[in-house]
Design a protein around this motif. Structure first.
Motif, PDB file in Angstrom:
ATOM      1  N   THR A  31       0.844  -1.194   0.000  1.00 49.60           N
ATOM      2  CA  THR A  31       0.000   0.000   0.000  1.00 49.60           C
ATOM      3  C   THR A  31       0.878   1.241   0.000  1.00 49.60           C
ATOM      4  OG1 THR A  31      -1.726  -1.136   1.263  1.00 49.60           O
ATOM      5  CG2 THR A  31      -1.810   1.265   1.208  1.00 49.60           C
ATOM      6  N   HIS A  33       0.332   5.470  -0.024  1.00 47.49           N
ATOM      7  CA  HIS A  33      -0.596   6.603   0.039  1.00 47.49           C
ATOM      8  C   HIS A  33       0.225   7.888   0.073  1.00 47.49           C
ATOM      9  CE1 HIS A  33      -4.149   8.977   0.926  1.00 47.49           C
ATOM     10  NE2 HIS A  33      -3.430   9.596   1.837  1.00 47.49           N
ATOM     11  N   ASP A  81      -2.681  14.246   1.712  1.00 50.97           N
ATOM     12  CA  ASP A  81      -3.953  14.235   2.438  1.00 50.97           C
ATOM     13  C   ASP A  81      -4.556  15.629   2.352  1.00 50.97           C
ATOM     14  OD1 ASP A  81      -2.747  15.865   4.407  1.00 50.97           O
ATOM     15  OD2 ASP A  81      -2.149  14.124   5.578  1.00 50.97           O
ATOM     16  N   SER A 119      -2.119  -1.466  -3.793  1.00 47.75           N
ATOM     17  CA  SER A 119      -3.020  -0.317  -3.863  1.00 47.75           C
ATOM     18  C   SER A 119      -2.224   0.977  -3.758  1.00 47.75           C
ATOM     19  CB  SER A 119      -4.081  -0.377  -2.757  1.00 47.75           C
ATOM     20  OG  SER A 119      -3.496  -0.279  -1.482  1.00 47.75           O
ATOM     21  N   SER A 145      -3.066   5.299  -3.489  1.00 51.27           N
ATOM     22  CA  SER A 145      -4.066   6.351  -3.368  1.00 51.27           C
ATOM     23  C   SER A 145      -3.369   7.694  -3.233  1.00 51.27           C
ATOM     24  CB  SER A 145      -4.986   6.107  -2.162  1.00 51.27           C
ATOM     25  OG  SER A 145      -4.253   6.081  -0.956  1.00 51.27           O
ATOM     26  N   GLN A 197      -4.385  11.821  -2.546  1.00 51.00           N
ATOM     27  CA  GLN A 197      -5.352  12.867  -2.251  1.00 51.00           C
ATOM     28  C   GLN A 197      -4.640  14.207  -2.298  1.00 51.00           C
ATOM     29  OE1 GLN A 197      -7.462  12.517   1.448  1.00 51.00           O
ATOM     30  NE2 GLN A 197      -8.691  14.341   1.091  1.00 51.00           N
ATOM     31  N   GLU A 229      -5.475  -1.749  -7.038  1.00 51.15           N
ATOM     32  CA  GLU A 229      -6.453  -0.661  -6.920  1.00 51.15           C
ATOM     33  C   GLU A 229      -5.716   0.672  -6.942  1.00 51.15           C
ATOM     34  OE1 GLU A 229      -9.830   0.978  -3.752  1.00 51.15           O
ATOM     35  OE2 GLU A 229      -9.060  -1.060  -3.609  1.00 51.15           O
ATOM     36  N   PHE A 230      -6.254   1.620  -7.718  1.00 47.08           N
ATOM     37  CA  PHE A 230      -5.630   2.931  -7.853  1.00 47.08           C
ATOM     38  C   PHE A 230      -6.693   4.010  -7.728  1.00 47.08           C
ATOM     39  CE2 PHE A 230      -3.466  -0.216 -10.413  1.00 47.08           C
ATOM     40  CZ  PHE A 230      -2.166  -0.122  -9.969  1.00 47.08           C
ATOM     41  N   SER A 231      -6.402   5.021  -6.934  1.00 47.47           N
ATOM     42  CA  SER A 231      -7.364   6.116  -6.777  1.00 47.47           C
ATOM     43  C   SER A 231      -6.639   7.452  -6.720  1.00 47.47           C
ATOM     44  CB  SER A 231      -8.209   5.931  -5.517  1.00 47.47           C
ATOM     45  OG  SER A 231      -7.425   6.042  -4.353  1.00 47.47           O
ATOM     46  N   GLU A 251      -7.754  11.526  -5.984  1.00 46.53           N
ATOM     47  CA  GLU A 251      -8.809  12.461  -5.587  1.00 46.53           C
ATOM     48  C   GLU A 251      -8.218  13.866  -5.528  1.00 46.53           C
ATOM     49  OE1 GLU A 251     -12.336  12.961  -2.239  1.00 46.53           O
ATOM     50  OE2 GLU A 251     -10.720  11.509  -1.933  1.00 46.53           O
TER      51      GLU A 251
END
Length: 381
Positions: free
Chosen positions: A210, A212, A215, A237, A239, A241, A260-262, A264
């Protein structure tokens, strides 16, 4: 009496100077259940703690919490050892080697600090697990606050690494290897800031990676993330933000893997994934769903390349000028599936481009488009 007072003052001054800088502490312990604690304040200190290769249940604590250019080296053998390091200042270095199921908790606050290995980085930062039991694990928790910090770690099978970095120009690299079936490794990297690099390399089965970045309180741009997994039943994954210009690459080689890729509130980000094997699944989300934000996710590029059978891709994009390219080479592959969404790939926004290419037999592609000047191209052979 006056001579005694002067002598006492001189001794006190000399002791203070010794505590302030250029001190070396070396501790060697043999046997079981040993404890060692080193406290050093100031600059240019060195602490080396070695706890017997054949012992068990050791604890080592190093506090270097008010200076720069300090060095900590902890060597612990066999199972049940614990290491705790706290370094506050700049240009500090922590080295660690543990054998057997062990635990390490390291905090570094300042600029230019190093924990180290995986690739080099001064060597050590190595946790070796001599057993194949899932309950026997190595654990490492690292927090680095500041700029230009570097973390490198190599763990054998049944390991857990959690690295958090806040600042700019930081590097975190984790390698986890396992020869036993069910390696059960987990690696998590969290980075808040700009120009950071995250690298996770895992070999074995049942691994989880993972990354990330960013934020709501810490905009993160121009970061790089690389995830490589070799084996079956792995999960990756990423992510993001609030950040622009980030570059993410993920490679999975094996079967029954998940990615999984996101993104935002991020623009001009590049996400590339290369998957080889069967029964692999990928989910993608590019979003800017909060109407109170002026920011939106635009100009992102997502490339998904899969080689194998019965693979799945699903996801959605909300934003403008995004480019999505999906290539699946094999049979019975799908874009859209009952495990995630029956609508396949969903696009909401303007001037987005989606290209889907599926080779071989029994493939399915479902897509929904809402907005202006969007382009969807599906090629099936």
């Amino acid at each position: 009496m006056k001579k005694l007072i002067i002598l006492s003052f001189a001794l006190l001054f000399a002791t203070s100077m010794a505590l302030a800088q250029n001190n070396d502490a070396t501790v060697n312990q043999s046997g079981n259940g040993n404890n060692a604690t080193v406290d050093q304040q100031g600059n240019n200190h060195e602490s080396v703690i070695t706890q017997d290769t054949w012992g068990a249940g050791h604890t080592a604590v190093v506090n270097q919490n008010s200076g720069s250019d300090n060095y900590s080296n902890i060597q612990q053998g066999q199972r049940g050892a614990e290491a705790y390091v706290d370094q506050v200042g700049s240009s500090n270095e922590s080295r660690l080697k543990q054998s057997g199921p062990n635990l390490a908790d390291i905090d570094q606050e300042g600029d230019g600090n190093i924990l180290g290995q995986y690739g080099a980085l001064g060597s050590n930062a190595f946790q070796k697990n001599g057993t194949s039991f899932a309950s026997d694990m190595n654990w490492l928790d690292l927090d680095q606050t500041g700029d230009n910090n570097t973390a490198g770690l190599w763990q054998e099978h049944h390991a857990d690494a959690d690295i958090t970095q806040a600042g700019n120009d930081n590097v975190a690299a984790v390698r986890q290897t396992g020869t036993a079936v069910g390696a059960l490794n987990e690696a998590s990297i969290t980075q808040n800031g700009d120009m950071n690099t995250a690298d996770i390399n895992q070999e074995g089965e049942g691994n989880n990676a993972t990354v990330h970045q960013g934020d709501a309180a810490y905009f993160s741009s121009n970061n790089t993330a690389d995830i490589d997994q070799y084996g079956n039943g792995n999960a990756a994954s990423f992510s993001l933000q609030d950040g622009d210009g980030n570059n993410v690459t993920a490679t999975q080689d094996g079967n029954n893997n998940y990615s999984e890729f996101s993104v935002e509130y991020g623009s001009n980000n590049i996400i590339t994934t290369d998957v080889n094997g069967d029964n692999n699944r990928t989910k993608v989300a590019v979003d800017h769903d909060d109407p109170n934000w002026n920011s939106q996710s635009s100009g992102n590029t997502l490339t998904i390349d899969k080689d194998g059978n019965t693979n799945y891709v699903a996801g959605y994009v909300k934003g403008d000028d995004n480019t999505i390219t999906i290539t699946q080479d094999g049979s019975n592959n799908r874009v859209g599936s009952d495990w995630y969404t029956g609508d396949g790939f969903n696009i909401t926004g303007n001037s987005n481009t989606v290209s889907i290419s599926q080779m071989s037999d029994g493939n399915t592609s479902r897509n929904t488009v809402s907005g202006n000047n969007n382009t969807v191209t599906v090629t099936q052979n």
